[in-house]
Design an enzyme around this catalytic site. Sequence first.
Site, PDB file in Angstrom:
ATOM      1  CE1 TYR A 142       1.403 -12.402  -0.816  1.00 46.60           C
ATOM      2  CE2 TYR A 142       1.298 -10.381   0.483  1.00 46.60           C
ATOM      3  CZ  TYR A 142       0.707 -11.279  -0.385  1.00 46.60           C
ATOM      4  OH  TYR A 142      -0.573 -11.069  -0.825  1.00 46.60           O
ATOM      5  CG  ASP A 237       7.721  -4.913  -0.766  1.00 46.53           C
ATOM      6  OD1 ASP A 237       7.201  -3.938  -0.189  1.00 46.53           O
ATOM      7  OD2 ASP A 237       7.085  -5.947  -1.073  1.00 46.53           O
ATOM      8  CE  LYS A 279       1.705  -4.900   5.170  1.00 44.45           C
ATOM      9  NZ  LYS A 279       0.642  -5.803   5.549  1.00 44.45           N
TER      10      LYS A 279
END
Length: 442
Positions: A142, A237, A279
């Site tokens: 994701y 990522d 995050k």
Amino acid sequence: MTSNDSLFERAKHAIPGGVDSPVRAYGSVGGTPRFYTEASGPFVRDVEGTRYVDLVCSWGPALLGHAHPEVVAAVKEAAARGLSFGAPTLAEVELAEAITERVPLCERVRLVSTGTEATMTAIRLARGVTGRDVLVKFAGCYHGHSDSLLAEAGSGIATAGLPGSAGVPEAIAAQTLVVPYNDEAALRALFAERGHEIAAVITEAAPANMGVVPPLPGFNAFLREITAEHGALLILDEVLTGFRVGPAGWWGLEQAAAADGAAGSAGGAWAPDIVTFGKVVGGGMPLAALGGPAAIMDELAPLGPVYQAGTLSGNPLATAAGLATLRLADQGVYDHVDRAAVRIRGALGEALADAGVPFTINHAGSLFSAFIGEGPAADGVENYADAKAQDAAAYGRFFHAMLKAGVALPPSCYEAWFLSAAHDEAALSHIEEAIRTAVRAI
Ligand code: PMP
């Protein structure tokens, strides 16, 4: 007093599905989502006043625990000086420098507001730099919800069992090719056929959105090699893993292992072309980033032809929270979180085995998740097909038994469990105790 049930009913009239991000709706575990009013240290509290030990940590950002006093103070202090300027600030320069210091391959860093924006921009940049259109991603990974990245995606898409999203034009979907994770042969075959069209391969540094499925030893280094061979870029990522599994993310752990010649370091040192962060780097505020060598990053506007912008990019409250978080995230924090993770996944394995439940537990640094079921127990979980063989209903029963015992797990078996520096002895023993009781519900 407002109850979770009544608030969920009310929310469903005001908000599609009652939530602003699908996994929060408890769709796959069933029942009513808890509406939180506050969070502090290892705890969250819902509108009914019930307190839970939290193993979601805002899906990663709360590395130091919720509402760390120094982070809150930094945000308050920044807020008093203005909420948003739409102009450059010292704090964003300092945050970009702090990222470069930890991940030196990121000579330049652009701050954005969400992980979705970071990966979306990384793809546009890769396409702009290479002049090619095709993107390769892995099933079960994701990378946020932009059009190109929802094909066979993990996280909420996996939780809902969807192949992708409606509303993505076929012409765009056709530019994304999906390959099974950890499958070198499949990627070799794809590059042999279409290598000259491929702008980039995007991968989670260590996937944690189909449950935790770490790269096989040498897999990331292989991605570096095959992309370079064909003139494609490698986008790493680290939105989830960056600054969470170590000061230089998963990439840093692999480089350290390579330097030590340790197991799992097959492939030696390697570097991606673009890294995305989110995050933890925003310390709980909306902030994300992408970085890479100057030669690539300087293709972004205003220097280069690849456009990207944001009214709230580099927001002063978000940069204050990010800077305070990175400053506090010393080796002691990572050591604590690592030790806590080893302890909880050990307790989980022991309890599941004692209860006669078939399972496999995967981990990537301090991130881990359990896959319940005969398939995962017999064959392990190395890709999305393996992950989908787990028993989601059994996880749902376990989830609710844990909630009843005062522990909030991720409301989906396709997500990682997150610990923090604030998970102290009391919180960890509470989790262990809850696990011993809850496995009986499976
Ligand atoms: N990439 C990864 C690896 C993620 O885990 C996430 C979010 N879970 C994203 C990108 C998207 O980030 P955001 O939700 O901030 O848009």
